[in-house]
Design a protein around this motif. Structure first.
Motif: not given
Length: 309
Positions: A78-96
């Motif tokens: 859920a946290a990953i999905y929320a982060g992707l949904k909130t992200a506004k960038g042309a690029y997105a990176v997920m990190m722990d």
């Protein structure tokens, strides 16, 4: 200037908030040189410690650090999905946040993006520091998944992944409640470059993934991207029906030829117990898929936000 959204799921990571930020900012010169602005999205997954307070302190120092706090613990997916949904960038990176995903790889990841790849993913080539039994089961899971599913799930794959906007939008278009992100990444496709690195142990805090949680997570992966277990249940049913039919014929023939009544109630009890166990096992498989369907049709939100900065 292009915007890079750094998505950081957090659960009880108060000790690592500033350490992660400092490690990420070692790439600041690279960001400026490449013409990148950044936003750091800390997704607080219902932490019971002072994770949210630490992010607020960081936000006071650097407004590029944002907080998205859940009303309770909804899980990393859920946290990953929320982060992707909130992200506004042309690029997105997920990190722990625990620094097991080294930010120092970002310059190399962008090199492959410039070469035309849609995403750059990472995988661990070693599992140093993990219990042996846990590593063995993890490798077994990946082997089984790649045999029973058409969606490729790379052994040792991390959630640490740099993506272009089109990949992010594709992932967000999958709105299912029961999420298995590693499988979703493979399902959406796109040109992906894999970077390998040796396992890095977390410096502070303790892992939130127990063996039991990982086992349940693996079941989510199996039921989300394969229907083979249902086929196995059906095949076992057919085989046992055939076995029972042959056994009946043997008993009838034995009675007609030798006149020997069927004896041995202990063996009969064992057979009944075995067949009953198989039935319950198959029923459990069907129940897993039915439970997932039940959760999907209720259309509950994937997460609820308590606070956003």
């Amino acid at each position: 200037m292009e915007l890079l959204s750094v998505i950081v799921p957090c659960y009880n990571e108060e000790e690592n908030i500033f350490d992660f930020y400092n490690e990420l900012m070692k790439n600041e010169q690279f960001f400026e040189k490449r013409g990148l602005e950044i936003e750091i999205l800390y997704i607080d997954d219902g932490s019971k410690d002072k994770t949210a307070d630490k992010v607020k302190e960081l936000n006071a120092r650097d407004p590029r650090a944002h907080l998205l706090s859940f009303s309770r613990n909804f899980g990393k997916e859920a946290a990953i999905y929320a982060g992707l949904k909130t992200a506004k960038g042309a690029y997105a990176v997920m990190m722990d946040a625990d620094l097991q995903d080294p930010p120092s790889l970002l310059p190399e990841m962008f090199q492959y993006i410039d070469e035309g790849y849609d995403s750059v993913a990472t995988r661990r080539v070693t599992r140093k520091g993990e219990p042996v039994i846990r590593s063995w089961f993890a490798r077994l899971f990946y082997k089984i998944m790649n045999r029973i599913s058409r969606t490729e799930i790379v052994d040792g794959a991390r959630d640490y992944r740099l993506m272009k906007r089109n990949v992010v939008d594709a992932i967000l278009s999958i709105t299912e409640y029961n999420r298995f992100t590693k499988g979703i990444f493979g399902w959406v496709g796109y040109e992906t470059k894999w970077l390998e690195y040796e396992n890095i142990e977390r410096k502070k805090g303790e892992t939130k993934w127990s063996f039991w949680k990982l086992f349940l997570y693996s079941l989510d992966g199996v039921t989300a991207f394969s229907t083979v277990p249902l086929a196995i249940a059906s095949i076992m049913g057919v085989l046992f029906c055939g076995f029972a039919f042959l056994f009946i014929i043997v008993i009838i023939v034995r009675k007609l030829i030798f006149g020997d009544p069927t004896s041995g109630w202990p063996s009969l009890v064992c057979i009944i117990s075995l067949v009953s166990g198989v039935q319950l096992f198959c029923l459990g498989i069907v129940g897993q898929y039915l439970a997932k369907t039940y959760m999907e049709v209720k259309k509950r939100p994937i997460y609820l936000i308590k606070e956003e900065i």
